[in-house]
Scaffold this active site. Structure first.
Site, PDB file in Angstrom:
ATOM      1  N   LYS A 125      43.479 -27.929  12.911  1.00  0.00           N
ATOM      2  CA  LYS A 125      44.514 -27.860  13.594  1.00  0.00           C
ATOM      3  C   LYS A 125      45.837 -27.303  12.756  1.00  0.00           C
ATOM      4  CE  LYS A 125      42.832 -30.761  16.817  1.00  0.00           C
ATOM      5  NZ  LYS A 125      42.845 -30.532  18.083  1.00  0.00           N
ATOM      6  N   ASP A 158      39.013 -25.037  17.370  1.00  0.00           N
ATOM      7  CA  ASP A 158      39.376 -25.675  18.460  1.00  0.00           C
ATOM      8  C   ASP A 158      38.947 -24.843  19.742  1.00  0.00           C
ATOM      9  OD1 ASP A 158      42.143 -27.840  18.254  1.00  0.00           O
ATOM     10  OD2 ASP A 158      40.605 -27.833  19.813  1.00  0.00           O
ATOM     11  N   GLU A 159      38.993 -25.387  20.858  1.00  0.00           N
ATOM     12  CA  GLU A 159      38.416 -24.880  22.045  1.00  0.00           C
ATOM     13  C   GLU A 159      39.096 -23.633  22.346  1.00  0.00           C
ATOM     14  OE1 GLU A 159      41.400 -27.927  23.579  1.00  0.00           O
ATOM     15  OE2 GLU A 159      39.612 -27.684  21.958  1.00  0.00           O
ATOM     16  N   LYS A 172      34.834 -27.486  12.814  1.00  0.00           N
ATOM     17  CA  LYS A 172      34.792 -26.652  14.146  1.00  0.00           C
ATOM     18  C   LYS A 172      36.383 -26.031  14.250  1.00  0.00           C
ATOM     19  CE  LYS A 172      34.659 -28.467  18.328  1.00  0.00           C
ATOM     20  NZ  LYS A 172      36.129 -28.381  18.553  1.00  0.00           N
ATOM     21  N   HIS A 225      31.324 -27.586  23.630  1.00  0.00           N
ATOM     22  CA  HIS A 225      32.598 -28.229  23.699  1.00  0.00           C
ATOM     23  C   HIS A 225      33.022 -28.416  25.292  1.00  0.00           C
ATOM     24  CE1 HIS A 225      36.762 -29.235  23.915  1.00  0.00           C
ATOM     25  NE2 HIS A 225      36.752 -29.370  22.581  1.00  0.00           N
ATOM     26  N   LYS A 262      41.830 -40.638  22.542  1.00  0.00           N
ATOM     27  CA  LYS A 262      42.721 -40.316  23.596  1.00  0.00           C
ATOM     28  C   LYS A 262      42.122 -39.659  24.917  1.00  0.00           C
ATOM     29  CE  LYS A 262      42.794 -35.250  22.108  1.00  0.00           C
ATOM     30  NZ  LYS A 262      43.789 -34.301  21.377  1.00  0.00           N
TER      31      LYS A 262
HETATM   32  O1  LIG Z   1      40.408 -31.025  19.657  1.00  0.00           O
HETATM   33  C1  LIG Z   1      40.046 -32.048  20.009  1.00  0.00           C
HETATM   34  C2  LIG Z   1      40.340 -33.387  19.399  1.00  0.00           C
HETATM   35  O2  LIG Z   1      41.340 -33.229  18.436  1.00  0.00           O
HETATM   36  P1  LIG Z   1      42.061 -34.472  17.805  1.00  0.00           P
HETATM   37  O3  LIG Z   1      41.259 -35.216  17.126  1.00  0.00           O
HETATM   38  O4  LIG Z   1      43.407 -34.054  17.252  1.00  0.00           O
HETATM   39  O5  LIG Z   1      42.528 -35.356  19.101  1.00  0.00           O
HETATM   40  C3  LIG Z   1      38.639 -32.000  20.946  1.00  0.00           C
HETATM   41  O6  LIG Z   1      39.068 -30.562  21.834  1.00  0.00           O
HETATM   42  C4  LIG Z   1      38.714 -32.967  21.967  1.00  0.00           C
HETATM   43  O7  LIG Z   1      37.826 -34.086  21.282  1.00  0.00           O
HETATM   44  C5  LIG Z   1      37.832 -32.784  23.356  1.00  0.00           C
HETATM   45  O8  LIG Z   1      37.846 -33.891  23.810  1.00  0.00           O
HETATM   46  P2  LIG Z   1      36.110 -34.536  24.351  1.00  0.00           P
HETATM   47  O9  LIG Z   1      35.697 -34.687  22.926  1.00  0.00           O
HETATM   48  O10 LIG Z   1      36.481 -35.613  25.026  1.00  0.00           O
HETATM   49  O11 LIG Z   1      35.778 -33.540  25.139  1.00  0.00           O
HETATM   50 MG   LIG Z   2      40.154 -29.626  20.698  1.00  0.00          MG
END
Ligand SMILES: O=C(COP(=O)(O)O)[C@H](O)[C@H](O)COP(=O)(O)O
Ligand SMILES: [Mg+2]
Length: 428
Positions: A151, A179-180, A177, A270, A310
């Site tokens: 991040k 981020d998406e 990893k 992801h 979240k």
């Molecule tokens: O980047 C993050 C979490 O970042 P953070 O830890 O800062 O919230 C992921 O993209 C989410 O987990 C995806 O959601 P899911 O895992 O439900 O598909």
């Molecule tokens: Mg993410």
């Protein structure tokens, strides 16, 4: 449209594909009428009686709606495997999650689950590594894996990105990893990022004596480009590639799984964008189906939700996804709309709990998931007041405390990083 698809006397063959649907007929349409249209449109038929559909062909290929429960707005349909191109997820979806979702005769229609017969499973590779292979790869056999997402999501230069990854590894992360939404942007190009981050992962490995995995996002505009990125990672000595499975699409996933055999890379799935069709409990496709297709095709690990974090996802849903990832034989659960699935020789996937997690949540996560889970912390690591490395260390300390059965508060007395995390995330 033929009228003989409702067939509650039919007992499915071992080679039939079984689907469970939630159906809400539109006004003026009765339940069996809607189910008939759905069965016809998802297989061989059209909206009117077609002369080109011979009785012999219909007898051979017609679907059987063998379970009808109007009160529960639920039907189950058995489809002959002959209807399908064996080994093709896109073709299966074009039938059982295609036009039927758009029909006027239903207000809502949701594909709740698909049970694949052994004869169709055989046509798929399944995970190359899966849960047991990832444990071999990382050398971690008896605890959850700890991971982070660099991040901010995007914006860092490749150098800065690699530095944040290095601090995460040095602090105790097993996995780091992308981020998406980070792929090959001007400020952080794919190739440079991969090279620099893998170099620093290696440095952290030699310093910590632990295996360190970098999951670089290979999602790209074309399959050709994704394959090129996968091979760059292979040549750089990576062990993993990460893919945004929904934006990339099922054909791309099957293509990459083919390539993964030669490249020798584990595939991290992801699931961003899944909620576009999984979140509405009355219409679309369930996340359970998405998870099953990932195991079938052969993703090695998959995001399934956290219960405590979240993202949307009730406990029973998240645990059903976990079971679909790890069990060899998934039992039926009528209340949760889960069909029995024997996964045969297809390896289990490693479930990933991620999204809104802090180190202080590790005891709860361990209670929910046990040891076979990858716990990922983005903000939960990079928002630690002492910095990224301390955030990662706080996660390892919280895990150690949990595995030893010691309370976080007690363990924090001799572990500063955890103490600071508790101050931040528990003592609001
Ligand atoms: O980047 C993050 C979490 O970042 P953070 O830890 O800062 O919230 C992921 O993209 C989410 O987990 C995806 O959601 P899911 O895992 O439900 O598909
Ligand atoms: Mg993410």
């Amino acid at each position: 449209m033929r009228r003989d698809y409702i067939d509650t006397g039919y007992s499915p063959k071992d080679t039939d594909l079984i689907c469970e649907f939630h159906i809400e007929p539109s006004a003026g349409v009765n339940f069996e009428e809607a189910a008939t249209h759905m069965a016809g449109e998802s297989s061989i038929d059209s909206w009117t009686e077609i002369s080109t559909l011979s009785p012999e062909l219909a007898a051979r290929l017609k679907p059987h709606v063998f379970y009808v429960n109007e009160d529960a707005q639920t039907v189950r349909v058995a489809y002959s495997e002959e209807l399908f191109e064996l080994g093709s997820v896109p073709q299966v979806l074009s039938a059982v999650a295609g036009n039927i979702l758009s029909m006027k005769v239903v207000d809502n229609l949701r594909l709740q689950d698909i049970a694949f017969p052994g004869s169709m499973l055989h046509e798929f590779k399944g995970p190359k590594f899966g849960l047991p292979g990832i444990r071999e790869l990382t050398g971690v056999q008896d605890r959850p894996l700890i991971g982070t997402i660099v991040k901010p999501k995007v914006g860092l230069t490749s150098e800065k990105h690699a530095e944040v990854a290095y601090k995460s590894f040095a602090g105790g992360c097993d996995l780091v990893k992308d981020d998406e939404n980070l792929t090959d942007q001007k400020f952080n190009g794919f190739e440079k990022r991969a090279e620099l981050t893998l170099k620093l992962a290696e440095k952290a490995e030699s310093e910590t004596g632990e295996r360190k995995m970098y999951l670089c996002n290979i999602t790209a505009p074309t399959c050709k480009e994704m394959i090129r990125r996968m091979n760059i990672l292979k040549d750089l000595g990576a062990s993993y590639a990460m893919i945004d499975i929904v934006p990339a699409g099922w054909t791309a996933l099957q293509t990459l799984r083919e390539e993964a055999d030669d490249a020798g890379l584990a595939l991290h799935a992801h699931r961003c964008m899944h909620s576009a069709y999984t979140r509405n409990p009355r219409h679309g496709i369930s996340m359970l189906v998405v998870a099953k297709l990932c195991r079938l095709i052969g993703l090695d690990q998959l995001h399934i939700g956290t219960v405590v974090g979240k993202m949307h996802g009730e406990k029973h849903e998240v645990l059903s996804l976990r079971d679909e990832c790890v069990l060899d034989n998934v039992p039926a659960d009528e209340n949760q709309h889960i069909l029995a699935q024997n996964w045969g020789r297809l390896k289990p996937m490693f479930p990933v709990a991620s999204g809104g997690l802090a180190p202080t949540m590790i005891p709860d996560l361990y209670t929910i998931f046990g040891k076979d889970v990858i716990m990922q912390f983005g903000g939960g690591i990079h928002a630690h007041p002492m910095g990224t490395a301390a955030g990662a260390t706080a996660c390892r300390q919280a895990l150690e405390a949990t595995l030893e059965g010691v309370s976080l508060q007690e363990y924090a007395k001799s572990h500063r990083e955890l103490e600071v995390a508790i101050d931040k995330w528990l003592k609001k």
